[in-house]
Design a protein around this motif. Structure first.
Motif, PDB file in Angstrom:
ATOM      1  N   GLY B  42      -1.799 -37.636 -33.270  1.00 39.35           N
ATOM      2  CA  GLY B  42      -0.925 -36.507 -33.562  1.00 39.35           C
ATOM      3  C   GLY B  42      -1.258 -35.231 -32.820  1.00 39.35           C
ATOM      4  N   GLY B  43      -2.525 -34.992 -32.561  1.00 43.25           N
ATOM      5  CA  GLY B  43      -2.878 -33.709 -31.965  1.00 43.25           C
ATOM      6  C   GLY B  43      -2.764 -33.660 -30.460  1.00 43.25           C
ATOM      7  N   PHE B  44      -2.476 -34.809 -29.867  1.00 41.27           N
ATOM      8  CA  PHE B  44      -2.515 -34.911 -28.407  1.00 41.27           C
ATOM      9  C   PHE B  44      -1.573 -33.930 -27.730  1.00 41.27           C
ATOM     10  CE2 PHE B  44      -3.802 -37.197 -24.772  1.00 41.27           C
ATOM     11  CZ  PHE B  44      -2.732 -37.269 -23.920  1.00 41.27           C
ATOM     12  N   THR B  45      -0.287 -34.071 -28.045  1.00 37.73           N
ATOM     13  CA  THR B  45       0.698 -33.213 -27.389  1.00 37.73           C
ATOM     14  C   THR B  45       0.470 -31.742 -27.692  1.00 37.73           C
ATOM     15  OG1 THR B  45       2.226 -35.015 -27.756  1.00 37.73           O
ATOM     16  CG2 THR B  45       3.149 -32.985 -26.929  1.00 37.73           C
ATOM     17  N   PRO B  46       0.274 -31.358 -28.968  1.00 41.81           N
ATOM     18  CA  PRO B  46       0.086 -29.928 -29.226  1.00 41.81           C
ATOM     19  C   PRO B  46      -1.093 -29.338 -28.452  1.00 41.81           C
ATOM     20  CG  PRO B  46       0.461 -31.060 -31.278  1.00 41.81           C
ATOM     21  CD  PRO B  46       0.315 -32.106 -30.230  1.00 41.81           C
ATOM     22  N   ILE B  47      -2.195 -30.079 -28.383  1.00 44.13           N
ATOM     23  CA  ILE B  47      -3.354 -29.507 -27.693  1.00 44.13           C
ATOM     24  C   ILE B  47      -3.074 -29.326 -26.212  1.00 44.13           C
ATOM     25  CG2 ILE B  47      -5.717 -30.012 -26.986  1.00 44.13           C
ATOM     26  CD1 ILE B  47      -6.240 -31.048 -29.755  1.00 44.13           C
ATOM     27  N   ILE B  48      -2.477 -30.314 -25.600  1.00 43.77           N
ATOM     28  CA  ILE B  48      -2.196 -30.193 -24.167  1.00 43.77           C
ATOM     29  C   ILE B  48      -1.222 -29.061 -23.903  1.00 43.77           C
ATOM     30  CG2 ILE B  48      -1.072 -31.310 -22.218  1.00 43.77           C
ATOM     31  CD1 ILE B  48      -2.306 -33.847 -22.960  1.00 43.77           C
ATOM     32  N   PHE B  49      -0.139 -29.017 -24.652  1.00 41.44           N
ATOM     33  CA  PHE B  49       0.869 -28.016 -24.339  1.00 41.44           C
ATOM     34  C   PHE B  49       0.478 -26.627 -24.793  1.00 41.44           C
ATOM     35  CE2 PHE B  49       4.348 -30.022 -22.203  1.00 41.44           C
ATOM     36  CZ  PHE B  49       4.127 -31.364 -22.425  1.00 41.44           C
ATOM     37  N   SER B  50      -0.339 -26.527 -25.832  1.00 34.19           N
ATOM     38  CA  SER B  50      -0.781 -25.183 -26.199  1.00 34.19           C
ATOM     39  C   SER B  50      -1.770 -24.682 -25.155  1.00 34.19           C
ATOM     40  CB  SER B  50      -1.389 -25.160 -27.596  1.00 34.19           C
ATOM     41  OG  SER B  50      -2.467 -26.043 -27.686  1.00 34.19           O
ATOM     42  N   SER B  51      -2.574 -25.593 -24.607  1.00 32.82           N
ATOM     43  CA  SER B  51      -3.462 -25.175 -23.512  1.00 32.82           C
ATOM     44  C   SER B  51      -2.635 -24.679 -22.345  1.00 32.82           C
ATOM     45  CB  SER B  51      -4.340 -26.339 -23.064  1.00 32.82           C
ATOM     46  OG  SER B  51      -4.924 -26.982 -24.164  1.00 32.82           O
ATOM     47  N   GLY B  52      -1.559 -25.432 -22.049  1.00 32.75           N
ATOM     48  CA  GLY B  52      -0.672 -25.004 -20.971  1.00 32.75           C
ATOM     49  C   GLY B  52      -0.100 -23.643 -21.255  1.00 32.75           C
ATOM     50  N   LEU B  53       0.322 -23.450 -22.511  1.00 39.30           N
ATOM     51  CA  LEU B  53       0.908 -22.167 -22.892  1.00 39.30           C
ATOM     52  C   LEU B  53      -0.102 -21.046 -22.695  1.00 39.30           C
ATOM     53  CD1 LEU B  53       3.304 -20.688 -24.161  1.00 39.30           C
ATOM     54  CD2 LEU B  53       2.377 -21.220 -26.396  1.00 39.30           C
ATOM     55  N   ILE B  54      -1.347 -21.301 -23.089  1.00 32.76           N
ATOM     56  CA  ILE B  54      -2.368 -20.267 -22.957  1.00 32.76           C
ATOM     57  C   ILE B  54      -2.608 -19.931 -21.491  1.00 32.76           C
ATOM     58  CG2 ILE B  54      -4.789 -19.716 -23.342  1.00 32.76           C
ATOM     59  CD1 ILE B  54      -4.665 -21.425 -25.838  1.00 32.76           C
ATOM     60  N   ILE B  55      -2.772 -20.990 -20.686  1.00 32.42           N
ATOM     61  CA  ILE B  55      -3.061 -20.753 -19.262  1.00 32.42           C
ATOM     62  C   ILE B  55      -1.934 -19.975 -18.599  1.00 32.42           C
ATOM     63  CG2 ILE B  55      -3.418 -21.863 -17.041  1.00 32.42           C
ATOM     64  CD1 ILE B  55      -4.717 -24.172 -18.541  1.00 32.42           C
ATOM     65  N   PHE B  56      -0.709 -20.513 -18.723  1.00 34.00           N
ATOM     66  CA  PHE B  56       0.417 -19.842 -18.090  1.00 34.00           C
ATOM     67  C   PHE B  56       0.655 -18.476 -18.695  1.00 34.00           C
ATOM     68  CE2 PHE B  56       1.087 -23.296 -15.528  1.00 34.00           C
ATOM     69  CZ  PHE B  56       1.344 -24.470 -16.212  1.00 34.00           C
ATOM     70  N   GLY B  57       0.415 -18.400 -20.019  1.00 40.46           N
ATOM     71  CA  GLY B  57       0.619 -17.129 -20.699  1.00 40.46           C
ATOM     72  C   GLY B  57      -0.327 -16.064 -20.185  1.00 40.46           C
ATOM     73  N   ILE B  58      -1.573 -16.448 -19.963  1.00 38.98           N
ATOM     74  CA  ILE B  58      -2.545 -15.464 -19.474  1.00 38.98           C
ATOM     75  C   ILE B  58      -2.166 -14.992 -18.071  1.00 38.98           C
ATOM     76  CG2 ILE B  58      -4.925 -15.157 -18.745  1.00 38.98           C
ATOM     77  CD1 ILE B  58      -5.812 -16.773 -21.093  1.00 38.98           C
ATOM     78  N   ILE B  59      -1.795 -15.950 -17.225  1.00 39.29           N
ATOM     79  CA  ILE B  59      -1.373 -15.556 -15.872  1.00 39.29           C
ATOM     80  C   ILE B  59      -0.196 -14.590 -15.960  1.00 39.29           C
ATOM     81  CG2 ILE B  59      -0.492 -16.363 -13.658  1.00 39.29           C
ATOM     82  CD1 ILE B  59      -1.786 -19.028 -14.172  1.00 39.29           C
ATOM     83  N   ASN B  60       0.752 -14.927 -16.815  1.00 42.76           N
ATOM     84  CA  ASN B  60       1.937 -14.098 -16.971  1.00 42.76           C
ATOM     85  C   ASN B  60       1.567 -12.712 -17.490  1.00 42.76           C
ATOM     86  OD1 ASN B  60       4.781 -13.712 -16.973  1.00 42.76           O
ATOM     87  ND2 ASN B  60       4.772 -13.953 -19.182  1.00 42.76           N
ATOM     88  N   THR B  61       0.651 -12.682 -18.474  1.00 38.89           N
ATOM     89  CA  THR B  61       0.240 -11.392 -19.031  1.00 38.89           C
ATOM     90  C   THR B  61      -0.385 -10.524 -17.939  1.00 38.89           C
ATOM     91  OG1 THR B  61      -0.275 -12.587 -21.055  1.00 38.89           O
ATOM     92  CG2 THR B  61      -0.996 -10.308 -20.922  1.00 38.89           C
ATOM     93  N   VAL B  62      -1.212 -11.152 -17.121  1.00 35.67           N
ATOM     94  CA  VAL B  62      -1.839 -10.393 -16.032  1.00 35.67           C
ATOM     95  C   VAL B  62      -0.772  -9.775 -15.133  1.00 35.67           C
ATOM     96  CG1 VAL B  62      -3.164 -10.691 -13.916  1.00 35.67           C
ATOM     97  CG2 VAL B  62      -3.989 -11.684 -16.042  1.00 35.67           C
ATOM     98  N   PHE B  63       0.225 -10.598 -14.784  1.00 39.59           N
ATOM     99  CA  PHE B  63       1.297 -10.081 -13.935  1.00 39.59           C
ATOM    100  C   PHE B  63       2.045  -8.938 -14.615  1.00 39.59           C
ATOM    101  CE2 PHE B  63       0.992 -12.219 -10.193  1.00 39.59           C
ATOM    102  CZ  PHE B  63       1.001 -13.605 -10.289  1.00 39.59           C
ATOM    103  N   GLU B  64       2.279  -9.113 -15.934  1.00 35.99           N
ATOM    104  CA  GLU B  64       3.031  -8.064 -16.639  1.00 35.99           C
ATOM    105  C   GLU B  64       2.254  -6.766 -16.644  1.00 35.99           C
ATOM    106  OE1 GLU B  64       5.992  -8.018 -17.624  1.00 35.99           O
ATOM    107  OE2 GLU B  64       6.499 -10.126 -17.379  1.00 35.99           O
ATOM    108  N   PHE B  65       0.953  -6.857 -16.745  1.00 27.82           N
ATOM    109  CA  PHE B  65       0.165  -5.628 -16.771  1.00 27.82           C
ATOM    110  C   PHE B  65       0.011  -5.010 -15.394  1.00 27.82           C
ATOM    111  CE2 PHE B  65      -1.313  -4.336 -20.863  1.00 27.82           C
ATOM    112  CZ  PHE B  65      -0.999  -5.416 -21.661  1.00 27.82           C
ATOM    113  N   ILE B  66       0.121  -5.843 -14.352  1.00 29.70           N
ATOM    114  CA  ILE B  66       0.075  -5.285 -12.999  1.00 29.70           C
ATOM    115  C   ILE B  66       1.360  -4.528 -12.707  1.00 29.70           C
ATOM    116  CG2 ILE B  66       0.076  -5.889 -10.560  1.00 29.70           C
ATOM    117  CD1 ILE B  66      -1.786  -8.146 -11.155  1.00 29.70           C
TER     118      ILE B  66
END
Lengths: 333, 154, 504
Positions: B42-66
């Motif tokens: 059960g946890g497989f998909t959520p963990i992978i995609f939440s990791s993806g969300l975090i990674i992409f989200g952080i990159i996006n946040t950096v861009f937004e702050f720039i």
């Protein structure tokens, strides 16, 4: 200014109505005769619309309205999770007589075969009656070279056989796992989202075996695409298409039978007078010849049992399945 | 003040998404089983995609702050008082529907919404409200046989 | 020779439809279907299930004619709300919003509507031709698609969603991840585990796709309309000249229509795909083939023609496995199948040979139904477009109520309405920041099938993904195409980004 007025209006009106209206109706009166007084009664069917289980319920609703005085029966399909979602919705609904559950074998099988069910459904219902029983047939592709259970056993022991099932731990899954285990082998079960997809998987060569209700596989046996190698019951099927298919008992596997049942229940805690009302209605409806005929056409066998006998039957089934599933210990997860 | 807040919308949303991802990751780790790649649970998909969300989200946040903070185009003309009232009306609609029944609830909220969007007068909106509420009620109850929430005393 | 005889049989089928009873039922069915398509939330499955008892007295052909009308009728109606108010009436009309609504905002709503009707018609015709010629031939093709192929197609779909719907691929990636996570909520079918339900029983079934769409499109759009600019009611002014397409418009779209109809038919045929995903693929395809890709999303008529032709053709594609093999691969086809069973006929491999009159009569009725719908829809274009001249302040609240009603109709659950409002709230802010809601919704939708296909693949190939793709080459090719497409789009995005940075 206008907006403020409209908002105040809304707030005032709603507060008034809220104060007046209150919430639920008064507690159900548990003495004396009860009827739904013409209201809508939902029958929750935990199967998708169009399947044989759904259609048997609809046959009752469409032809049996006259047996349910003061009632408007409405079928509500809540499919998913191999019946888990519909059953969950049913057992958690209000025991006020306006929700009936179409409770079939999964109600017993799911909580006993898997540990991840949200509820132990059969402990949370008040049975009304059993309406029908059905059996299951084992299918393989015609070109597979498998003609009976003996051949199947040999194949299972010699190579990896893939079983296409409709849900994890359900009636299309555990029989073949049990068969394989008792013969010292194993099958690989792949879950599909329904009987049709499972059959398609076998037809397309993605899977080797599938266990389905006789009606679901009938057309493919007729066309020669699938071969039915065993009926998992003590008696053969009366349908001409399956006349030559031996039972698992005949083939020397008396422990490999599975008789599925279909019945109706109310949520636990429903007052006795409501239960009695529906017992009477269903008893009359299920004796109707048209409904019986429709049920048979859909591949099920009318087998009425009143509430107490159904209750005993359920307890027996539970004990039976518990024994089988503990033997299977974890193969199904 | 409002302008500053609005111009930070992009940044706030990107931070929110990262936080959401972190929350899901922690929750999945605790409560759900990851299994393994060969036998996912059960946890497989959520963990992978939440990791993806975090990674992409952080990159996006950096861009937004720039980037220079700008009020998003679509937010420039929003009347926030109307916005809040409309959302409140929607929430109220859902809240009340069980308590006063479909017909009454629809009538009240529909009328409030029509007045909110600026219709003039009282009679015409009221008539339209009642007609619409009745039509919807009839369509659902009689044509489609869907049970609508009823109030206890209606 | 077989093709010729198929067409002769089709002709006979058409003739058998030309009785007054059949024509009437065809018209009624397709009109009801169109109405269902227009109304957001109320779906095909529910409508067919409700109308089924009504048809009990009819003879099988008549009953099936009426019910099948609902399917392709809804593929017409869904576009109307997509174009005019940016709220898709059906899941298959989501993509139509992308270009349809901008066109309407530019005053060309009538043109968008008529292009959509005509594309739907042509897509339908091509779909019917496909059904006629290929029904028997292609039936077995659908069976070749197993878990591995589904997995590959869905991965391709997700990659496509990150690119086709957002201009900024990074945001597209975020949206897809978020969508899949939301799709994980509920009692999971594949693993049988409860995820993210926090003990709320109503969340066991998860966030339904249609509920979600109505929240993020319906409520969000209404928020914009009601709280936004005062003069939004004026935007829908149009000139008579822009009401119908011109010759040059036809020239621009005909290749698109042919390509997308074939794509739609093919993808409707493959189980697990369906019309919704097909519309996204079609949009992506047309945009990459177009000489003016920058027009997409701003009001390109090709952007309207593509999804509309696709979703109509997909209806017929999805009927192939049902009619030729008796296997319904989607829930809407499952209800169609129950319609057959109720009238005493079980579709299976022998259906076409044993009931040719029924099969060809049904297909003939679809052709006639399409013609009827086109004839009815085109004059109505002006009327629909002018409906937006109705006082906006009254129209939008009424649409709100219809949206709520539709949202309730899905499951009879008040909780769903709450979910809708919450989705609308968050959807508003996400939308405003440039995250594409269509991609979010479809990712949510694909989550279940993704997990199902992934687990199936892993079970069958013991976790060895490489061997899976080697053993199932079709799946392998699609997966490879997905990876290549992803790298290409990422590269292009990065290049554009670097370019804009340099020019600053």
């Amino acid at each position: 200014m206008k907006r403020i007025i409209s908002v105040m209006l809304v707030l005032c009106l709603s507060l008034m109505l809220f104060a007046q209206g209150g919430s639920e109706a008064a507690a159900a009166d548990s003495s004396g005769a009860w009827t739904p007084k013409g209201g809508n009664v939902n029958i929750i069917v935990p199967f998708g619309a169009g399947g044989s289980s759904d259609l048997t319920v609809r046959a009752i609703v469409n032809n049996g309205a006259k047996y349910f005085p003061d009632t408007t029966l409405v079928v509500e399909n809540v499919p998913g999770g191999g019946c888990a979602i519909g059953l969950t919705k049913f057992v958690t609904s209000k025991p006020d007589g306006f929700t009936i559950g179409n409770t079939s074998t999964p109600m017993v099988v799911l909580p006993t075969s898997t540990t991840t069910q949200p509820y132990v459904y059969y402990e949370m219902v008040e049975p009304i009656c059993r309406s029908a029983v059905s059996t299951f047939v084992v299918y393989v592709r015609s070109d597979s070279g498998i003609y009976n259970l003996e051949d199947l056993k040999n194949e299972i022991l010699s190579r990896e056989m893939i079983l296409a099932c409709n849900s994890k731990g359900g009636n299309s899954h555990w029989e073949m796992e049990y068969f394989a285990m008792k013969n010292g082998g194993d099958v690989t079960a792949v879950v599909y989202d329904g009987g049709a997809s499972a059959i398609a998987a076998v037809l397309g060569g993605h899977a080797d075996i599938t266990v389905q209700a006789p009606n679901d596989g009938r057309e493919y046996v007729r066309s020669g695409d699938l071969r039915a190698i065993a009926v998992l019951n003590t008696e053969r099927l009366t349908d001409s298409v399956y006349a030559d298919v031996p039972t698992s008992v005949e083939q020397g596997y008396p422990w490999l039978t599975n008789v599925g049942f279909q019945g109706f229940s109310l949520p636990k805690g429903t007052p006795q007078n409501i239960i009695d009302f529906y017992r009477e209605c269903f008893r009359n409806a299920l004796a109707d010849p048209v409904i019986m005929e429709e049920t048979e056409k859909l591949g099920m066998i009318p087998a009425y049992l009143d509430a107490d006998e159904f209750s005993a039957f359920i307890d027996e089934s539970v004990a039976n399945y518990k024994e089988i599933f503990s033997a299977l210990e974890g193969r199904l997860d | 003040m409002k302008k500053k807040l609005l111009s930070w919308t992009n940044r706030i949303i990107s931070i929110f998404l990262v936080c959401l991802g972190i929350f899901v990751l922690i929750y999945s780790n605790r409560k759900l089983e990851f299994g393994s790649v060969t036998n996912p649970k059960g946890g497989f998909t959520p963990i992978i995609f939440s990791s993806g969300l975090i990674i992409f989200g952080i990159i996006n946040t950096v861009f937004e702050f720039i980037k220079k903070p700008e009020i998003p185009e679509k937010l420039k003309n929003i009347h926030w008082d109307k916005w809040i009232i409309y959302m409140a009306e929607c929430a109220l609609y859902v809240f009340l529907i069980d308590k006063v029944g479909y017909f009454v609830d629809t009538t009240i909220i529909l009328f409030a919404m029509i007045k909110l969007s600026g219709a003039k007068g009282w009679l015409k909106p009221l008539l339209i409200t009642l007609a619409t509420a009745f039509l919807l009620f009839a369509m659902f109850n009689y044509a489609m046989k869907i049970v609508l929430p009823k109030a206890s005393w209606f | 020779m077989e093709i010729l005889s198929s067409f002769i049989l089709l002709g006979k089928g058409i003739l058998s439809c030309l009785t007054l009873q059949n024509l009437l039922c065809c018209t009624i069915g397709s009109l009801i279907g169109s109405l269902i398509g227009v109304l957001p939330g109320i779906g095909i499955s529910g409508t067919v299930a409700i109308l089924l008892p009504v048809t009990y007295g009819f003879d099988p052909l008549t009953a099936l004619i009426m019910l099948s009308g609902i399917y392709f009728g809804s593929a017409y109606g869904g576009a109307i709300t997509s174009i005019l108010i940016n709220i898709p009436g059906e899941a298959t009309s989501i993509v139509t919003c992308f270009d349809g609504n901008p066109l309407a905002k530019k005053g060309k709503g009538g043109k968008a509507l008529s292009i959509s009707a005509i594309s739907s018609f042509l897509g339908g015709c091509i779909g019917i031709i496909g059904l006629t010629i290929f029904a028997t031939m292609l039936s077995r093709v659908a069976l070749q698609f197993g878990k591995v192929e589904f997995f590959a197609i869905i991965i391709f779909g997700l990659v496509l969603l990150t690119t086709v719907a957002s201009k900024n691929m990074l945001k597209g990636l975020i949206v897809v991840c978020l969508g899949v996570l939301i799709g994980c909520i509920g009692l999971d079918e594949v693993f049988g585990s409860l995820r993210f339900t926090f003990g709320v029983v109503d969340l066991f079934k998860g966030v339904e796709f249609v509920t979600f769409i109505m929240g993020v499109y319906g409520i969000t759009e209404l928020l914009f309309a009601i709280a936004g600019e005062e003069e939004s009611g004026e935007i829908m002014n149009y000139s008579k000249a822009d009401l119908y397409p011109t010759k040059s418009d036809f020239k621009a779209i005909w290749k698109t229509v042919v390509r997308c109809s074939c794509l739609g038919f093919g993808m409707g045929l493959i189980p697990g795909c369906g019309g919704t995903l097909a519309t996204f693929f079609a949009y992506g395809l047309e945009r990459s083939l177009s000489k003016h890709p920058e027009e997409f999303g701003e009001g390109s008529i090709v952007g309207v023609a593509a999804p509309e032709a696709t979703n109509n053709a997909a209806v017929y594609g999805s009927m192939v496995p049902l009619l030729s093999l008796g296997i319904p691969f989607s829930s809407s086809m499952a209800i169609m199948m129950s319609a057959f069973i109720v009238h005493g006929i079980t579709p299976g491999p022998l259906f076409i040979t044993e009931h040719p009159d029924l099969f060809w009569g049904l297909i003939g009725s679809m052709l006639i139904g399409n013609i009827i719908l086109l004839i009815i829809n085109l004059p109505f274009v002006g009327i629909w477009a002018s409906m937006l001249k109705v006082n906006f302040s009254i129209l939008m609240p009424i649409i709100t109520m219809v949206t709520f009603a539709g949202g309730y109709a899905i499951n009879g659950s008040v909780f769903d309405l709450g979910v809708m409002v919450v989705c609308g709230f968050f959807g508003f802010f996400l939308n405003v920041c440039g995250y594409n809601m269509a991609a979010l919704a479809v990712s949510l939708f694909l989550c279940g099938t993704l997990e199902d296909a992934f687990v199936g693949t892993m079970t069958l190939y013991k976790g060895n993904l490489l061997s899976a793709f080697i053993n199932r080459p079709i799946g392998g090719v699609i997966f490879l195409a997905a990876i290549i497409f992803f790298l290409y789009s990422a590269g292009k995005n990065f290049y554009n980004f670097a370019k804009t940075k340099n020019t600053k």
